[in-house]
Design an enzyme around this catalytic site. Structure first.
Site, short mmCIF file in Angstrom:
data_model
loop_
_atom_site.label_atom_id
_atom_site.label_comp_id
_atom_site.label_asym_id
_atom_site.label_seq_id
_atom_site.Cartn_x
_atom_site.Cartn_y
_atom_site.Cartn_z
N GLU A 283 0.66 -1.18 0.00
CA GLU A 283 0.00 0.11 -0.07
C GLU A 283 0.80 1.27 0.04
O GLU A 283 0.45 2.27 -0.65
CB GLU A 283 -0.99 0.12 1.25
CG GLU A 283 -1.88 1.05 1.19
CD GLU A 283 -3.28 0.54 2.00
OE1 GLU A 283 -3.53 -0.88 2.03
OE2 GLU A 283 -4.22 1.29 2.25
N GLU B 221 2.02 1.78 -3.59
CA GLU B 221 1.20 2.41 -4.19
C GLU B 221 0.70 3.69 -4.05
O GLU B 221 0.64 4.55 -5.03
CB GLU B 221 -0.31 1.45 -4.00
CG GLU B 221 -1.42 1.61 -4.87
CD GLU B 221 -2.78 1.11 -4.21
OE1 GLU B 221 -2.71 0.49 -3.29
OE2 GLU B 221 -3.91 1.27 -4.94
N CYS C 44 -8.71 -2.31 3.72
CA CYS C 44 -8.60 -3.52 4.56
C CYS C 44 -9.94 -3.99 5.29
O CYS C 44 -10.24 -4.92 5.98
CB CYS C 44 -7.57 -3.49 5.44
SG CYS C 44 -7.26 -2.15 6.42
N SER D 38 -7.40 1.91 -2.52
CA SER D 38 -6.24 1.32 -2.74
C SER D 38 -6.56 -0.19 -3.22
O SER D 38 -7.80 -0.65 -2.97
CB SER D 38 -5.28 0.94 -1.40
OG SER D 38 -4.60 -0.11 -1.31
N LYS E 253 -16.09 -10.00 7.36
CA LYS E 253 -15.07 -10.67 6.61
C LYS E 253 -15.81 -11.95 6.21
O LYS E 253 -15.18 -12.82 5.09
CB LYS E 253 -13.84 -10.98 7.47
CG LYS E 253 -13.15 -9.54 7.73
CD LYS E 253 -11.74 -9.65 7.31
CE LYS E 253 -11.06 -8.21 7.79
NZ LYS E 253 -10.36 -7.69 6.55
N GLU F 186 -16.58 -11.16 3.11
CA GLU F 186 -15.44 -10.93 2.32
C GLU F 186 -14.84 -11.86 1.38
O GLU F 186 -14.55 -11.85 0.32
CB GLU F 186 -14.47 -9.89 2.95
CG GLU F 186 -13.15 -9.62 2.29
CD GLU F 186 -12.21 -8.99 2.97
OE1 GLU F 186 -11.92 -9.68 4.06
OE2 GLU F 186 -11.36 -8.16 2.62
N GLU G 284 -14.22 -12.42 -6.63
CA GLU G 284 -12.90 -11.89 -7.05
C GLU G 284 -11.79 -12.22 -6.17
O GLU G 284 -10.63 -12.22 -6.49
CB GLU G 284 -12.93 -10.26 -7.32
CG GLU G 284 -13.05 -9.37 -6.08
CD GLU G 284 -14.46 -9.20 -5.71
OE1 GLU G 284 -15.53 -9.78 -6.50
OE2 GLU G 284 -14.52 -8.16 -5.03
N CYS H 63 -11.01 -2.38 14.69
CA CYS H 63 -11.53 -3.51 14.62
C CYS H 63 -11.57 -4.18 16.10
O CYS H 63 -12.07 -5.05 16.36
CB CYS H 63 -10.29 -4.50 14.01
SG CYS H 63 -9.88 -4.14 12.08
#
Lengths: 161, 638, 580
Positions: C285, C288, C305, C325, C364, C367, C372, C509
Site C-alpha cells: 500500500e 501504491e 482492509c 487502494s 470478513k 468478504e 474476485e 477492529c
C-alpha cells in the site's frame, strides 16, 4: 399505454419533490408519501424505493413510516373507499352494527377490498362529525346517521358507477 | 382587499368594515326584538343576512346544497340585492342541523332539507312571515323565534368559538370586522415580546389540549432560549374520538388561529409556524391553506407584517392517521418525517423541539383564546371561569343527550348544568348513567358527581380528566364494561409500540376485558386489571400509555357491580355484551311461522310449523338474527 | 463542570451536572438494572430511547416513575431505587418482555451471554402472569455474516439506532405499530439483498439471540478433524487482545501465546499470523501511495482492509471507488500467498488445503466469499470465524486456556512488527503506513515512531506529516457516519487529503462485530486498544519494511512490490452497487 401512464405518474411525483422548498428533503417524507398516494392510489414497493432514492433516506425507513400510519396503504384500495367511523359517539350510536352490515353486503372484512376493486372497507377513527353519529364516508361523500337498514340502499347508489 | 402596510392602515380598515356584520349582532341578548330594530334597518326590512352552517357536520347533511339553492331561489324572487347568503361556521347545536339563521331578527331554522328552501324564501324573506314548523323547537312542540334565549345558547360564553356562526370564515374582511389582526398589530407596535408573554401569563390561560399546562409559562420557557431559530406549532391533530372542537374552530374561524400563532411567534422569537393537522380533516385543511394565502396577500402574514419588520410564515403539516401524534414529542417526530414515536422528556419542546429547536406547541383552542386576551386584557379573562382555571372550555357533547353538538362554557360550570340545561337532558328521558370525559385518556363520571364544577383539578380528583373536551353522555343502555373495552381497543390500536408497558400491558388488559365481556372473566382478572393498569400508568414513556388504563380503572372504581355481574353472574346488566345475552322465545306469543328457525345460521331453533319454537341455548351463538326477524316480537333478549 | 448533590436511597451523592441517575447510582455502588440503554461515549454510540422501562426509579415529587438511564441529576433530587413500587414495576417490565419470548434458553445461542436472561435471573423472575404465543420462527439465513431471528427480539431498538445513527445505513426500521411492532428490513427483504455492509455492529449490541453471527465452528471442527485436510489458521491483530475476556482473563490482556497453543490443540496444522500479512499490506500500500503521489494518481488514496467500508463505498459512493487502494485486506493477501506459493512448499494438494481466518469481524465472512477473492477455483480464504466463535470452540474442546503454555506462530508467516499489530485499532493502519512511507521516500529513519494525532477515539482525526519536501495530509475515520462525512467533504471539494484510513467499527477492529460482547463498557474498547499499542512498543522491530520474513517473501517469490505477481495475488477490484 399503461407504461407511459406509470411513467408520467413518476414524473408528477418527481416534480413535486423537486419543488420542495425544504433543504432537508428527508423531513418531507410524509408530505411526499401523501402526494405519492394521491398520484398512484397506493404505495407499492417500487414507489417507496423511488422515494427513498430521491429523498436520500433508507428504504427501510420509508417502509417503517408507511407501515406506521394507517392513512398509507401498500395495497390498492377500491374505487370507492367505505370508511365507517368507529369513534366513541359513532360507536355509542351503533357504528359496529353498521360496519358488520357493510361487511355482510360486500362479503369482505374491514381492511379488505372486493375482488373487482370496486369497494374497500377501511375503519377510520373519528372524522369529527360526532353529532351525526354513526357516520359513513364513501370517498368524500358523508352519510350521516346511518342505520343498518339503509346500508343496502346506500350501496345501490353505486351500482351504475 | 388592499395590502396592509401598517397597523394604522389596519385600524382604518377595521373602521371601514366593522359595520359589515352589524346586522348579525343587532338584537343579541335582548328580548324579542324584531319590532325594535334600530335605524336604518327599521326602514328597510328586506335587508337580510342568511347564515347557513357550512361546517363539515351540517355539510354532510347537504347544507351546502341548501345554501346554493337558497341563493338561486333568492335570485328567482329578485331579492338578491337585499338578501345575502353567508356560509358560516358551527353554531354548536349540531343535532339540529342543517341550521340557517336569518338576521337581523335572529330566527333560527333547524333540521332543514332542500325542500324547505322555497318556503323560507317565499314566506319569510319575501312576505315577512316566519315558517313556524321549521323554527328551532318546533318539532318538540316549542317553537321559538329567539334562539339566544334558549338555554343551549343563553348559558354559553363563546370566546374560542366567538366567530363561528357569525362570520364567513372565507372572508378576511369579515374577520377584520370582528377586530381581526388588531391583537397582532397591538402586540407588534405597543408591546414587547416579554410584555406579550406577561399578558398571557397573567391571564392564567392553560393548555386546552388536555394537559392544562399554563400557556404563558410555556411561552416564557421558549422565549428565554438563546437559540436563534425557534418555531411555533399548532397541534391540530385532535385525535380523541368524539372530539371536534378544534375542527370547528379551524373551519369556522381559521384566522383567529393564524393570528394567535403570529403573536406567539413574536412573543418567543420565532419566524416560522407549523400547523400539524390530521389528514382526516380535508375541509379544515383547504380552509387553512386559503386563509394563509389571504393573510399573506394582505400583508398580515409572511414577511414584514404590517410594515413592522416582523416575519412570520405558516406551513401545514399533515398527519397520517396516528392518534399518538397528538402527543407533542410524537408530533415533533412526525413533522420531522419519522414514525410518530415519542421520546423522553426532558428535554421539553420548549428547549428542544422541531428539528431540535425551541418550539412552542399549543392546541387550537388554546390559540383561539389568545386574541381576545390581548384585546380585552388578562383581567377580563380571569373574571371568567375559576381561579385555578380561568376562561372557558369548549366541549363536544355527544352520546345520549338531546342537544348533541359543540358548547363553550365558563370553567366551573357543573355537569348537571351542561347535561340537563344546556344539553337538554337525556334522550327519551332515560336515566343518566355516567359521563365520559377526556376521550381514551379519561374516565367515567357517575351520576352522583353531577354537581362537580368542571375544571382541571376537580376532574382529576374524581378519577378522570378534562382532556381535549370530548364529553360523551351514557345512559342506562350503556354497558360500562363494554365502553371501557372500546376505549382500550382504541389505545391498543393506536399505541406506537415503543415502550414495554404500553405495547404489552394495554394488549393484555384488553385480553382480560374480552374475557370478561365473553363471560369468562374471574375475580382474579379484576385484580390483575387494576394492578397492571396502575403499572402501565406509572411506567409508560408518554401520555398515551400514562392514561390509557383510565377508562378501565375509573369504571372499575365506579361501576364495579357491572364488572361483578359479568364475572360472577355471566350477565350484562345493560344488555349489550352479546355473548352474555340470552335469546328466548316467549311461548305465548310464538305463532310457529318458522321464520326464526329458517334464518338461524347454526340451526339451533327447533319446532314444527304452527307449533311453539324453542332455542337451544347451548348451541346459540347470540347473533340476534331471530330477534330481529320475528314478525310477532315473540323473542326476548335478556 | 458544576457539581450536583442528591440522595439515592438515602445516601448522599455528588455528581457532575449532566450525569444520569443510572451513572450517579453506579458511582456509589448501586446498580440499577437496565436493558435498552447502551452508551459508548468516546465513540459516540448512544442508545438512549428510554423504551424498555427496566431502569425505572422513584423520584420524590414526580407522580410517575422515571427512567434512570435518561434522567439527569438535579440539585436536591431524592431518588429511590429500592422501594417495592420501583422494584415491582421493573419486574413487571421484564415479565411483559418475557411474555411472548421463546423459553428454549437451554438450546439458545446466547445462553451464556443473553442480557435478558441475566436480568431475569437478577430480578428473580419465577413465573409469568401474562403469556402470548411466540410468533412463528422466521430466520433470515440469507447472508454469510448475520443471522436474524425475530422471535427473540425484545424491541430494544439498539440495532436500529446503531445502524441508522452510528453507521448511517438505515437497514433496519421499526415496522407497523403497537403490539405488532417488529424490527425489519425494507419489505422484509433478506439482508443479503439489502445494502447492509455486514459490519455486524447490530450483532455487537443485540442483547438477545435476535441478531447473531453465522457460526462456522462446526465447519471448522469438521475440517480440523478430517485427517485428509491440511488446515492453516491465521489470527487478526484485534483478536489477541480480546479473546482472553471469554476465557478467564481481565479485559485488555494480550493472550497471543496461549491463543497459538490453543489453536494447535484444536487441531490446526499450521498457525500463522495475519499481522505478518498486515506488514505485507503496508509494503504494497505504501508503494501504491508513493506511486500515486509521484505520478498524479487518484488522490486521496483510501485504505481497503475493511470489507464493511468497501461495501459501504460500493453502494453509497461508487464514484469514489477509484480512490480505494487496490490492495486486498491482510488476511486475504495471506490466503492468496498460502495457496499460490506455500501449498506447493508443503506439498499439499489445493483440494486438501483449508485456510481459516480468525477475525474480530463479521464482514470478513462476506468478504471471503467475494468472487474476485479467489484464483477462479480456490478462494483465498475458505472459512472465517470470529473471536467469539474461537472462544466457543476452545471452551467446547476441553482446553483449559489459562493453563496453557505460551506458543509461537509458524514461520514463514509468523513474524510481525509493531506496525502490524496496531492495525486493530483506529489510526493504526495509518501509523504503520506513515512509518514505512516516510522512511521509504526520505531514506531517513524516523526518530519518533508514534504518530500521536492518529491515536484515540475521536471520530475523524486529521494531520499533516512532512515527508521530505511534501506535506502529506492524512485523515482517519471510524464508524461509517464519520466516513460519510469525509466522503462528502471530498466530493464538495472542501477537503484535501493524500491518504485516508477508514474503519467501519467504533474504535476500529477492536470494536468489531465478532469480538466478545462489550455490553456497553467503554473501558473494554479503551483497554483493548491500549494493549495493542503496548504490544507495538514491546516489539523489537516496529517498521513493516524491516520484517525479515517479508523481505524474504519478496525475494523468493513475489518480486517487486506492486509488481506483476504481487498484482495478481495481492490486489483486487471493486463493484458498483445500488444505492439502497
Amino acid at each position: 399505454m399503461a407504461c407511459s401512464g406509470l411513467q408520467s405518474k413518476f414524473q408528477e411525483l418527481d416534480q413535486y419533490i423537486d419543488n420542495l422548498s425544504i433543504s432537508d428533503k428527508g423531513s418531507a417524507l410524509i408530505p411526499v408519501l401523501h402526494r405519492a398516494q394521491t398520484i398512484f392510489g397506493y404505495l407499492p414497493q417500487d414507489v417507496q424505493a423511488h422515494i427513498a432514492d430521491r429523498l436520500d433516506v433508507s428504504t427501510a425507513k420509508v417502509y417503517g413510516v408507511v407501515s406506521f400510519y394507517t392513512f398509507f396503504t401498500m395495497e390498492p384500495r377500491g374505487r370507492f373507499n367505505i370508511s365507517v367511523c368507529l369513534g366513541t359517539a359513532c360507536f355509542v350510536g351503533g357504528a359496529e352494527a353498521v360496519l358488520k352490515e357493510f361487511e355482510k353486503e360486500l362479503k369482505i372484512k374491514s381492511g379488505e377490498t372486493t375482488s373487482d376493486f370496486k369497494f374497500s372497507i377501511t375503519p377510520v377513527r373519528c372524522v369529527g362529525a360526532c353529532s351525526l353519529a354513526p357516520i359513513v364516508m364513501i370517498n368524500d361523500k358523508v352519510y350521516p346517521r346511518v342505520k343498518t337498514s339503509e346500508v343496502a340502499h346506500i350501496l345501490a347508489e353505486y351500482d351504475e358507477m | 382587499m388592499e395590502r396592509i402596510l401598517s397597523f394604522d392602515q389596519l385600524k382604518k380598515q377595521y373602521e371601514a368594515v366593522k359595520h359589515q356584520t352589524d346586522l348579525r349582532l343587532l338584537t343579541l341578548n335582548q328580548a324579542p326584538s324584531f319590532i325594535q330594530l334600530p335605524e336604518p334597518y327599521k326602514r328597510d326590512l328586506s335587508v337580510r343576512h342568511l347564515m347557513v352552517c357550512a361546517d363539515t357536520g351540517c355539510a354532510a347533511s347537504h347544507s351546502l346544497g341548501i345554501a346554493d339553492l337558497l341563493e338561486k331561489t333568492i335570485e328567482k324572487y329578485g331579492l338578491q340585492d337585499k338578501v345575502k347568503v353567508i356560509k358560516t361556521g358551527c353554531f354548536g347545536l349540531c343535532s339540529q342541523g342543517p341550521i340557517v339563521v336569518v338576521h337581523p331578527e335572529r330566527v333560527m331554522y333547524t333540521q332543514l332539507k332542500v325542500e324547505h328552501v322555497e318556503e323560507i324564501v317565499q314566506n319569510h324573506l319575501r312576505d315577512g312571515h316566519y315558517v313556524e314548523h321549521l323554527l328551532l323547537g318546533a318539532r318538540e312542540g316549542n317553537p321559538t323565534t329567539n334562539y339566544d334565549q334558549v338555554d343551549f345558547f343563553r348559558k354559553q360564553t363563546r370566546i374560542a368559538t366567538r366567530n363561528c356562526g357569525l362570520i364567513n370564515p372565507a372572508s378576511l374582511e369579515e374577520y377584520i370586522s370582528q377586530k381581526g389582526y388588531l391583537a397582532l398589530g397591538k402586540c407588534l407596535t405597543e408591546l414587547t415580546p416579554d410584555g406579550v408573554v406577561d399578558v398571557v401569563k397573567k391571564s392564567g390561560l392553560r393548555g386546552r389540549g388536555g394537559a392544562g399546562f399554563p400557556t404563558g409559562m410555556k411561552w416564557g420557557f421558549t422565549a428565554v432560549e438563546k437559540e436563534p431559530q425557534k418555531y411555533v406549532c399548532c397541534n391540530a391533530d385532535e385525535g380523541d374520538p368524539g372530539a371536534f372542537m378544534d375542527r370547528s374552530v379551524l373551519e369556522g374561524d381559521p384566522h383567529s388561529v393564524l393570528e394567535a400563532m403570529a403573536i406567539a411567534g413574536y412573543a418567543i422569537g420565532a419566524d416560522t409556524g407549523f400547523i400539524y393537522i390530521r389528514a382526516e380533516y380535508p375541509s379544515a385543511i383547504r380552509r387553512l391553506l386559503s386563509s394563509i394565502e389571504q393573510a399573506k396577500e394582505a400583508g398580515l402574514l409572511g414577511n414584514n407584517i404590517m410594515g413592522t419588520g416582523f416575519n412570520f410564515n405558516i406551513e401545514l403539516r399533515l398527519g397520517a392517521g396516528a392518534f399518538v401524534c397528538g402527543e407533542e414529542t410524537a408530533l415533533i417526530a412526525s413533522v420531522e418525517g419519522n414514525r410518530g414515536e415519542p421520546r423522553n422528556k426532558p428535554p421539553y419542546p420548549a428547549a428542544k423541539g422541531i428539528y431540535g429547536k425551541p418550539t412552542v406547541i399549543n392546541n387550537v383552542e388554546t390559540l383561539a383564546n389568545i386574541c381576545p386576551i390581548i384585546l380585552n386584557g388578562s383581567d377580563w379573562f380571569r373574571s371568567i371561569g375559576t381561579e385555578k382555571s380561568p376562561g372557558t372550555k369548549v366541549f363536544a357533547l355527544a352520546g345520549k343527550v338531546n342537544n348533541v353538538g359543540l358548547i363553550e362554557v365558563p370553567m366551573g360550570t357543573t355537569l348537571r348544568e351542561i347535561i340537563y340545561e344546556i344539553g337538554g337532558g337525556i334522550v327519551n328521558d332515560k336515566q343518566l348513567k355516567a359521563v365520559q370525559t377526556g376521550g381514551p385518556s379519561g374516565g367515567c363520571i357517575p351520576a352522583r358527581y353531577l354537581d362537580t364544577p368542571i375544571d382541571y383539578e376537580s376532574l382529576q380528583v374524581i378519577g378522570t380528566m378534562m382532556g381535549s373536551g370530548g364529553m360523551i353522555v351514557l345512559d342506562e343502555t350503556t354497558c360500562m364494561v363494554n365502553i371501557a373495552k372500546f376505549y382500550l381497543e382504541f389505545t391498543v390500536d393506536e399505541s406506537c409500540g415503543k415502550c414495554t408497558p404500553c405495547r404489552f400491558g394495554n394488549r393484555y388488559m384488553l385480553d382480560i376485558m374480552n374475557k370478561i365481556t365473553h363471560g369468562q372473566g374471574t375475580r382474579e382478572d379484576l385484580d390483575k386489571l387494576s394492578q397492571l393498569g396502575e403499572t402501565i400508568k406509572e411506567a409508560s414513556l408518554c401520555g398515551l400509555g400514562q392514561s390509557s388504563p383510565n377508562p378501565v380503572l375509573s369504571t372499575i372504581r365506579y361501576f364495579r357491580d357491572e364488572y361483578l355481574a359479568h364475572i360472577d353472574d355471566k350477565r350484562c346488566p345493560a344488555g349489550v355484551c352479546t355473548s352474555l345475552l340470552q335469546y328466548e322465545i316467549v311461548p305465548e306469543l310464538c305463532i310457529g311461522c318458522t321464520i326464526c328457525a329458517k334464518n338461524c345460521p347454526v340451526q339451533c331453533i327447533s319446532g314444527a310449523v304452527r307449533q311453539v319454537h324453542y332455542i337451544d341455548q347451548a348451541a346459540c351463538i347470540k347473533c340476534g338474527l331471530c330477534f330481529s326477524k320475528c314478525p310477532k316480537k315473540a323473542i326476548i333478549r335478556k | 463542570m458544576s457539581m450536583v448533590q442528591l440522595t439515592i436511597n438515602g445516601l448522599p451523592v455528588h455528581a457532575e451536572a449532566g450525569t444520569t441517575i443510572l451513572d450517579a447510582a453506579k458511582s456509589i455502588g448501586i446498580k440499577i438494572p437496565s436493558l435498552c440503554y447502551l452508551h459508548l461515549p468516546d465513540v459516540n454510540v448512544v442508545c438512549q430511547g428510554a423504551s424498555c422501562r427496566v431502569c425505572l426509579v422513584e423520584i420524590d415529587g414526580r407522580r410517575n416513575l422515571a427512567p434512570s438511564c435518561s434522567t439527569t441529576v438535579v440539585e436536591g433530587m431524592v431518588v429511590k431505587t429500592d422501594t417495592s413500587r420501583a422494584v415491582e414495576a421493573r419486574k413487571t417490565m421484564l415479565e411483559l418482555m418475557l411474555s411472548n419470548h421463546p423459553h428454549n434458553c437451554l438450546f439458545c445461542k446466547r445462553r451464556e451471554s443473553c442480557e435478558l436472561k441475566a436480568l431475569s435471573a437478577e430480578m428473580g423472575i419465577d413465573e409469568l402472569p401474562f403469556q402470548a404465543p411466540v410468533p412463528e420462527e422466521e430466520l433470515d439465513l440469507s447472508n454469510f455474516s448475520i443471522v436474524r431471528d425475530t422471535t427473540k427480539c425484545i424491541l430494544c431498538r439498539r440495532c436500529e439506532t446503531v445502524c441508522t445513527q452510528v453507521q448511517t445505513m438505515g437497514i433496519y426500521s421499526g415496522v407497523q405499530r403497537g403490539f405488532h411492532t417488529r424490527i425489519d428490513t425494507a419489505f422484509h427483504t433478506p439482508m443479503m439483498e439489502t445494502a447492509c455492509t455486514f459490519c455486524g455492529q447490530c450483532v455487537a449490541v443485540c442483547p438477545t439471540a435476535a441478531l447473531t453471527e453465522v457460526d462456522n465452528s462446526a465447519v471448522v471442527f469438521k475440517a480440523v478433524r478430517d485427517p485428509k485436510k491440511t488446515v492453516i489458521v491465521q489470527t487478526a491483530p484485534a483478536v489477541r487482545v480480546a479473546l482472553g475476556e471469554e476465557l478467564g482473563y481481565p479485559v485488555g490482556t494480550n493472550v497471543t501465546g496461549k491463543m497459538v497453543t490453543a489453536l494447535r490443540r484444536l487441531g490446526f496444522d499450521k498457525v500463522v499470523d495475519t499481522d505478518f500479512a498486515a506488514d505485507l499490506t503496508i509494503i504494497e500500500e505504501a508503494t501504491e501511495l508513493i506511486h500515486r503521489i509521484q505520478n498524479n494518481g487518484v488522490l486521496p488514496m483510501m485504505t481497503s482492509c475493511c470489507p464493511a467500508w468497501i461495501k459501504f463505498l460500493e453502494h453509497k459512493y461508487p464514484d469514489m471507488l477509484p480512490n480505494l487502494s487496490t490492495c486486498k485486506s491482510p488476511h486475504e493477501m495471506l490466503g492468496a500467498v498460502i495457496k499460490a506459493y506455500y501449498a506447493e512448499k508443503l506439498k499439499v494438494n489445493l483440494d486438501q488445503l483449508v485456510v481459516v481466518s480468525v477475525m474480530p469481524c463479521l464482514a470478513k465472512k462476506y468478504e471471503n466469499n467475494r468472487p474476485e477473492l479467489s484464483d477462479g477455483t480456490y478462494a483465498d480464504v475458505d472459512i472465517v470465524i470470529s473471536t467469539r466463535e474461537l472462544a466457543g470452540m476452545i471452551k467446547h474442546s476441553g482446553i483449559q486456556f489459562t493453563n496453557l503454555p505460551e506458543g509461537d506462530f509458524d514461520r514463514p508467516f509468523g513474524e510481525s512488527t509493531g506496525a502490524s499489530v496496531i492495525f486493530g485499532t483506529t489510526g493504526g493502519v495509518m501509523e504503520a503506513a506513515l512509518r514505512t512511507a516516510y522512511e521509504t521516500i526520505t531514506g531517513e529513519k524516523l526518530e519518533h515512531l508514534e504518530f500521536e494525532e492518529m491515536r484515540g477515539f475521536q471520530g475523524i482525526k486529521t494531520g499533516s506529516v512532512k515527508i521530505g519536501d511534501l506535506k502529506v495530509h492524512v485523515a482517519v475515520a471510524h464508524t461509517l457516519r464519520n466516513a460519510r462525512q469525509l466522503m462528502d467533504e471530498i466530493q464538495n471539494g472542501t477537503a484535501d487529503y493524500h491518504f485516508i484510513e477508514v474503519m467501519a467499527c467504533p474504535g476500529g477492529c477492536i470494536g468489531g462485530g465478532g469480538q466478545p460482547y462489550h455490553h456497553g463498557e467503554m473501558d473494554t474498547l479503551r483497554k483493548r486498544a491500549s494493549a495493542l499499542y503496548t504490544a507495538d512498543e514491546a516489539k523489537v522491530i516496529r517498521r513493516s519494511h524491516e520484517n525479515p520474513d517479508i523481505t524474504k517473501l519478496y525475494q523468493d517469490y513475489l518480486g517487486e512490490p506492486n509488481g506483476h505477481i504481487a498484482h495478481e495475488l495481492l490486489h483486487t477490484h471493486y463493484t458498483r452497487r445500488n444505492k439502497h
